[in-house]
Every structure is written in C-alpha cells, then in structure tokens.
Design an enzyme around this catalytic site. Sequence first.
Site: not given
Length: 407
Positions: A164, A302, A313, A331, A336, A395
């Site tokens: 991502c 994010h 974050e 998002k 996402h 990830f």
Amino acid sequence: MGDGIRARVSVTGLGAITPLGADVATTWAGLLEGRSGIGLIEEDWAEDLPVRIAGRLPVDPAEVLGRVTARRLDRCQQAALIAAREAWADAGAPAVEPERLAVVIGTGVGGVLTTLTQNEILERSGPRRISPYTVPMLMPNGPAAVVSIELGARAGAHTPVSACATGAEAIGMGLDLIRLGRADVVIAGGAEACVHPLTLAGFAQAKAVSTRNDAPQEASRPFDVGRDGFVLGEGAALVVLEREEFAAARGARVHAALAGSGVTSDAHHITAADAAGQARAIRLALADSGLDALDVGLVNAHATSTPTGDLTENASIAEAIGTHPAVTAIKSMTGHLCGAAGSLGAIATVLALRDGVIPAIRNLGEMDPEVKLDLVAGAPRSGRWTAGLVNSFGFGGHNASLVFAGA
C-alpha cells in the site's frame, strides 16, 4: 528554506478513477462534499463472505475504454489507462522526446482478477479456453507497460510493488528519474483492482477490514474511537511530473511542486507498522525538500481506519513533524485503494495546496483520545499552506512520504 535544496519537479497533470468518480474533478468534488464511495457488494458471490462492502468504481472502466481495448487488459490496467489519458491531457500532452519520457506505475497485487478468473476457467473448461492475453493481463508491470505503449515512453517503464506504499513510492521514483537526468517528463502513480472473494476473505481472516456490512458508508472511520478496520477500494491515480525548466519552457500550467520524497523499511513485522520507520521516512522527505517541519501545514495521512495503524501514524507524525499541521484522511470516503492509495493522496494534497482547502475526515464522530493531531473534522478547512505531506505505508514494512509545495 536552507541552502543546497535539491531540484524540485513540477506537477503538471492529474488523472484518476476512484470510487468517488471517473475523473479528478468528480473525485475532488466528492472529497470536499464528504461523500462516500463505499457500498454493499450486491453480487451473489459476496453473500457468504464475512465482509460484503467495498469502495468500487462508479463506472465500468471497460465501458469507458471500449470492449475491444478492455478485453485485453486486466481491470487494474484499464483503470491505469483511463487515469493516464486524463493526466496526460491535463498536462497539455507535453511534446517530449520518447527517450526522455518515463513511466513509473506500481500496483500492490497486479492482475489478480485475471489470475483468479482464468484459473477458474482452466479448472472448469480446460487449457484451451484460457485467454491468450492471460500473461500480459496478470503481470504486475502490466499497467506501466500499457501506459508506456499508449504514450510512446522509451525512458523506462518501471513498476514498484510495495503493497500500500506503492503509489507514493512510484511518484518518488519519478522525482529521482528527473533529478538524475534520465527523463524530462514522468507519468507516475499506482493502480489497483482486487475486489474479489479471495482478497476480501483473506483480509477478513487477518482481522484487517471493517465488518460494518449494515452501514457501508460509515465503515471507514480513521482516527475515530469506533474504527474496526479498513475498507477495500479500487482505482488508479497518476500524476505527470516534469523537470521544472522543461515545464517552464513550454509554458505549462503547474498545479504544485514535488519537493521531496523519503522511503524507508521497518525490518520489523510483515503486517504490523513501526512508528520509528514511518517517522524516518517523513524526516527524509523533509530533508530532501529543504523544508522545515513548521513549513508543513497539512498532512494527508495514510490512516486506513485500523485500530493500531492509526495510532502508530499518530505517533510518527507527532514525532517527525509535530502536532501543528492540519491532518486529513481521505480513505474515510474512498476506502483503501492499496497500490493507488498513496498517489490518490498525492493528488488530494496537490489540490489542497492549489485550491486552499482541505477535505474533512468523514465518520469522525468521536476522536480517539490517544490521537493528538489537529484533525480536519466536520467541514473542509480553508487556508493557504507552504507545503503538504503525504504518507503511505504498506504490509512488509514499506514507508513512503512525499512533500509537495505550492506552485
């Protein structure tokens, strides 16, 4: 700003197809309106899934491109081509030598819909029923290849695959290519289309996605105390980057400047994020831009809406920049977009700087008390900011941050 600032790059074109719209203007209007592009998956194949919601495209990209073109392309390639055509037209179709034009388009998983669909055909009907376009359609480099052929780009067709963080990392690679003198113009970003029973079930088993099947538009709620996971989305978002002198010489309209990028890896855990690695990416992007933390007035986080990810974050932003910037999380409206998430965040940041308005976070009913950031809630926030930061994490411990400055 200090001495020795590395060269900035002009952002001259924007293109996107997202759950909020088939182009940038419609998507941007949706973000400012606080609309949700997330809905219930109504097809029969989703009936028995634990998660039956997603941010899907409002139009069939195959219909936009035409069936002849579309049948040779995976859905993520279709989305990339649509976004590329818009971005290229928005930039005014720069007259650049093919050997000075590069493409950097990444994806998180590539043509997974083709892989799974063709495998079903193989098992059901045998090898002679498989499409002859299967391999070009499933290749992760497919979107970059298709766009490079469309535009005649011969300075390289590159494909970062960083989960991502891909879209943002692709834009950072575009910045590097121009700075290194390997290209004058680069079209960069990400594309993803992986809404499928396998991916939805896999994310559900990992406890990563929201299970608010009864309230799809309320499911993605970054930084909210009631968040329970992300919502899978699809789409593509691309930008046209140009060497500053090249853009100026042709009289190009410039939306913003890409000032710096930072990429790190956590080397920590395959799925769990690490605040120290994220903070290092942010600091690297700032150092690369020549700007100070106080110059950053807005952050496109994010912020996927996972219980631990948002707090990680929160910590990394506070550590690397402080709590002064206005923070948004798009998002909450798009879901996402995985490999396209960072590049869509980049477009939203460019437009926020250009238009002087930051979209508000949707579904932020009660902010998590552990979050110390200045979140944009309730309504869009107007103002003028020197620079904006985009965060994108994936990830595998991939971290990518970008710094944009006003044109």
